[in-house]
Write an enzyme that holds these catalytic residues in place. Sequence first.
Site, PDB file in Angstrom:
ATOM      1  N   ARG A 241       0.854  -1.189   0.000  1.00 23.76           N
ATOM      2  CA  ARG A 241       0.000   0.000   0.000  1.00 23.76           C
ATOM      3  C   ARG A 241       0.889   1.238   0.000  1.00 23.76           C
ATOM      4  NH1 ARG A 241      -3.466  -2.753  -1.501  1.00 23.76           N
ATOM      5  NH2 ARG A 241      -5.477  -3.232  -0.568  1.00 23.76           N
ATOM      6  N   GLU A 270      -3.900   7.436  -4.565  1.00 25.02           N
ATOM      7  CA  GLU A 270      -4.246   6.756  -5.814  1.00 25.02           C
ATOM      8  C   GLU A 270      -5.558   7.320  -6.315  1.00 25.02           C
ATOM      9  OE1 GLU A 270      -4.196   2.467  -5.644  1.00 25.02           O
ATOM     10  OE2 GLU A 270      -2.239   2.458  -4.700  1.00 25.02           O
ATOM     11  N   HIS A 289      -1.576   0.027  -9.775  1.00 21.68           N
ATOM     12  CA  HIS A 289      -2.225  -0.916  -8.840  1.00 21.68           C
ATOM     13  C   HIS A 289      -2.830  -2.113  -9.589  1.00 21.68           C
ATOM     14  CE1 HIS A 289      -4.365  -1.200  -4.680  1.00 21.68           C
ATOM     15  NE2 HIS A 289      -4.087  -2.410  -5.171  1.00 21.68           N
TER      16      HIS A 289
HETATM   17  P1  NAP Z   1      -1.118 -11.507   4.884  1.00 20.40           P
HETATM   18  O1  NAP Z   1      -0.743 -12.902   4.559  1.00 20.40           O
HETATM   19  O2  NAP Z   1      -2.219 -11.281   5.864  1.00 20.40           O
HETATM   20  O3  NAP Z   1       0.190 -10.751   5.387  1.00 20.40           O
HETATM   21  C1  NAP Z   1       0.086  -9.514   6.024  1.00 20.40           C
HETATM   22  C2  NAP Z   1       1.472  -9.010   6.380  1.00 20.40           C
HETATM   23  O4  NAP Z   1       1.289  -7.759   7.033  1.00 20.40           O
HETATM   24  C3  NAP Z   1       2.203  -9.925   7.338  1.00 20.40           C
HETATM   25  O5  NAP Z   1       3.567  -9.889   7.056  1.00 20.40           O
HETATM   26  C4  NAP Z   1       1.896  -9.299   8.677  1.00 20.40           C
HETATM   27  O6  NAP Z   1       2.903  -9.362   9.638  1.00 20.40           O
HETATM   28  C5  NAP Z   1       1.857  -7.841   8.316  1.00 20.40           C
HETATM   29  N1  NAP Z   1       1.120  -7.065   9.331  1.00 20.40           N
HETATM   30  C6  NAP Z   1      -0.201  -7.103   9.578  1.00 20.40           C
HETATM   31  N2  NAP Z   1      -0.501  -6.249  10.582  1.00 20.40           N
HETATM   32  C7  NAP Z   1       0.663  -5.665  10.950  1.00 20.40           C
HETATM   33  C8  NAP Z   1       1.013  -4.696  11.926  1.00 20.40           C
HETATM   34  N3  NAP Z   1       0.079  -4.138  12.716  1.00 20.40           N
HETATM   35  N4  NAP Z   1       2.315  -4.335  12.046  1.00 20.40           N
HETATM   36  C9  NAP Z   1       3.249  -4.894  11.267  1.00 20.40           C
HETATM   37  N5  NAP Z   1       2.968  -5.818  10.314  1.00 20.40           N
HETATM   38  C10 NAP Z   1       1.696  -6.191  10.171  1.00 20.40           C
HETATM   39  O7  NAP Z   1      -1.529 -10.685   3.579  1.00 20.40           O
HETATM   40  P2  NAP Z   1      -1.000 -10.849   2.080  1.00 20.40           P
HETATM   41  O8  NAP Z   1      -1.965 -11.637   1.304  1.00 20.40           O
HETATM   42  O9  NAP Z   1       0.426 -11.249   2.101  1.00 20.40           O
HETATM   43  O10 NAP Z   1      -1.137  -9.313   1.597  1.00 20.40           O
HETATM   44  C11 NAP Z   1      -0.299  -8.309   2.144  1.00 20.40           C
HETATM   45  C12 NAP Z   1      -0.756  -6.943   1.678  1.00 20.40           C
HETATM   46  O11 NAP Z   1      -0.476  -6.790   0.299  1.00 20.40           O
HETATM   47  C13 NAP Z   1      -2.252  -6.693   1.796  1.00 20.40           C
HETATM   48  O12 NAP Z   1      -2.611  -6.221   3.080  1.00 20.40           O
HETATM   49  C14 NAP Z   1      -2.525  -5.666   0.725  1.00 20.40           C
HETATM   50  O13 NAP Z   1      -2.475  -4.375   1.254  1.00 20.40           O
HETATM   51  C15 NAP Z   1      -1.388  -5.852  -0.256  1.00 20.40           C
HETATM   52  N6  NAP Z   1      -1.840  -6.365  -1.569  1.00 20.40           N
HETATM   53  C16 NAP Z   1      -1.649  -5.582  -2.668  1.00 20.40           C
HETATM   54  C17 NAP Z   1      -2.047  -6.060  -3.902  1.00 20.40           C
HETATM   55  C18 NAP Z   1      -1.840  -5.225  -5.141  1.00 20.40           C
HETATM   56  O14 NAP Z   1      -2.644  -5.296  -6.060  1.00 20.40           O
HETATM   57  N7  NAP Z   1      -0.771  -4.452  -5.209  1.00 20.40           N
HETATM   58  C19 NAP Z   1      -2.623  -7.319  -4.042  1.00 20.40           C
HETATM   59  C20 NAP Z   1      -2.795  -8.084  -2.887  1.00 20.40           C
HETATM   60  C21 NAP Z   1      -2.397  -7.592  -1.654  1.00 20.40           C
HETATM   61  P3  NAP Z   1       3.557 -10.645  10.266  1.00 20.40           P
HETATM   62  O15 NAP Z   1       4.422 -11.189   9.166  1.00 20.40           O
HETATM   63  O16 NAP Z   1       4.296 -10.080  11.403  1.00 20.40           O
HETATM   64  O17 NAP Z   1       2.422 -11.555  10.621  1.00 20.40           O
END
Ligand code: NAP
Length: 329
Positions: A241, A270, A289
């Site tokens: 993000r 965005e 995005h």
């Molecule tokens: P996920 O498996 O839930 O992973 C979330 C990550 O964020 C984990 O590493 C988690 O930390 C960390 N996190 C959550 N809360 C936190 C906090 N309060 N402080 C520090 N770290 C925190 O999600 P994912 O599927 O990998 O997706 C990750 C992110 O990518 C999404 O939230 C979204 O914003 C973004 N995304 C973007 C696109 C795009 O089109 N560009 C597509 C999909 C997703 P830990 O490792 O410590 O548990």
Amino acid sequence: MHVKKPKVFLSWRFPDPGPQLVMEHCETQVWEGQAPIERTQFLSVLADVDGVLVSNATEQLDREAIDAAPRLRCISNFGVGYDNVDVPYATSRRIAVCNTPGVLTETTADHAFALLLAAARRIPEGIIHVKEDRWRGWNPWLLVGREVNGATLGIVGLGAIGTAVARRARGFGMSVLYWSRAPKPHEESETGAVYSSLQFLLQSSDFVCITVALTPETRGLIGAREFALMKPAAILVNVARGPIVDRSALYDALHDGTISGAALDVTDPEPLRGTDLLLTLPNLLIVPHTGSATDRTRSRMSELAARNLTAALCGERPLHIVNPEVLQN
Ligand code: NAP
């Protein structure tokens, strides 16, 4: 007896099969516009619906929006991030908040790697060079980039996407460091990634990839202090993000040569306007995005978001719910 169907709003004509699945169970209104629905119109639509299927990139379900929706029982996000929703407030109103993890993990990791490679090997500059008829033959200094194989990749947030990026890095012969809130032994043994403090990761990495969720704790996580720790030759990739990276610190770091380049799928705000100062930087690559934008993944996201919505409204447990406590009696 005739049972009244729940009433729902879809903020886009999402790809098949989601809309059709929703229509089987719900009285459905679809926003057919080519641009996002205007906020005031969205707020008035909310007055009268039991559920919404929205994009996490275009609709904000903040306190004002939730207050505008007295009947709302489910917010189904088309996407895995849910920083567009005031989850604590939705929970206090017993509104289920759902998302689409898993189905977009590999696609978004592919995209992160595409950006990393494009920035490292200066692919967009090469394309422009040829198209603008500036190609006058081979020379040993032409568009020399950064080596990917053998380099160190630092992953900020080893969640599902971060882990999938680490798997790819291994195939490219990279060393991988990661920072998360706690070590992840299972992911370490799967990918060979090594746990690190954020400071050591920033100091040691040739590429830094942001895959952490946007939360109050991660907003502005990468700012002037963090850029100053990075190698001058480092490249930043952000597929998570925009607001995780402080935009004015990013501009300064790229403008002053604190780091050598960046590749972003997400920005703050965005969309970026064409007049944005960031777009004047030759060492910044931005795409709009499109991390999960493949035909197959968009269709799987659509199906999952639709199934989450109809399950929540029909009294079943959604496949992916962010606040499961609302399901308890
Ligand atoms: P996920 O498996 O839930 O992973 C979330 C990550 O964020 C984990 O590493 C988690 O930390 C960390 N996190 C959550 N809360 C936190 C906090 N309060 N402080 C520090 N770290 C925190 O999600 P994912 O599927 O990998 O997706 C990750 C992110 O990518 C999404 O939230 C979204 O914003 C973004 N995304 C973007 C696109 C795009 O089109 N560009 C597509 C999909 C997703 P830990 O490792 O410590 O548990």
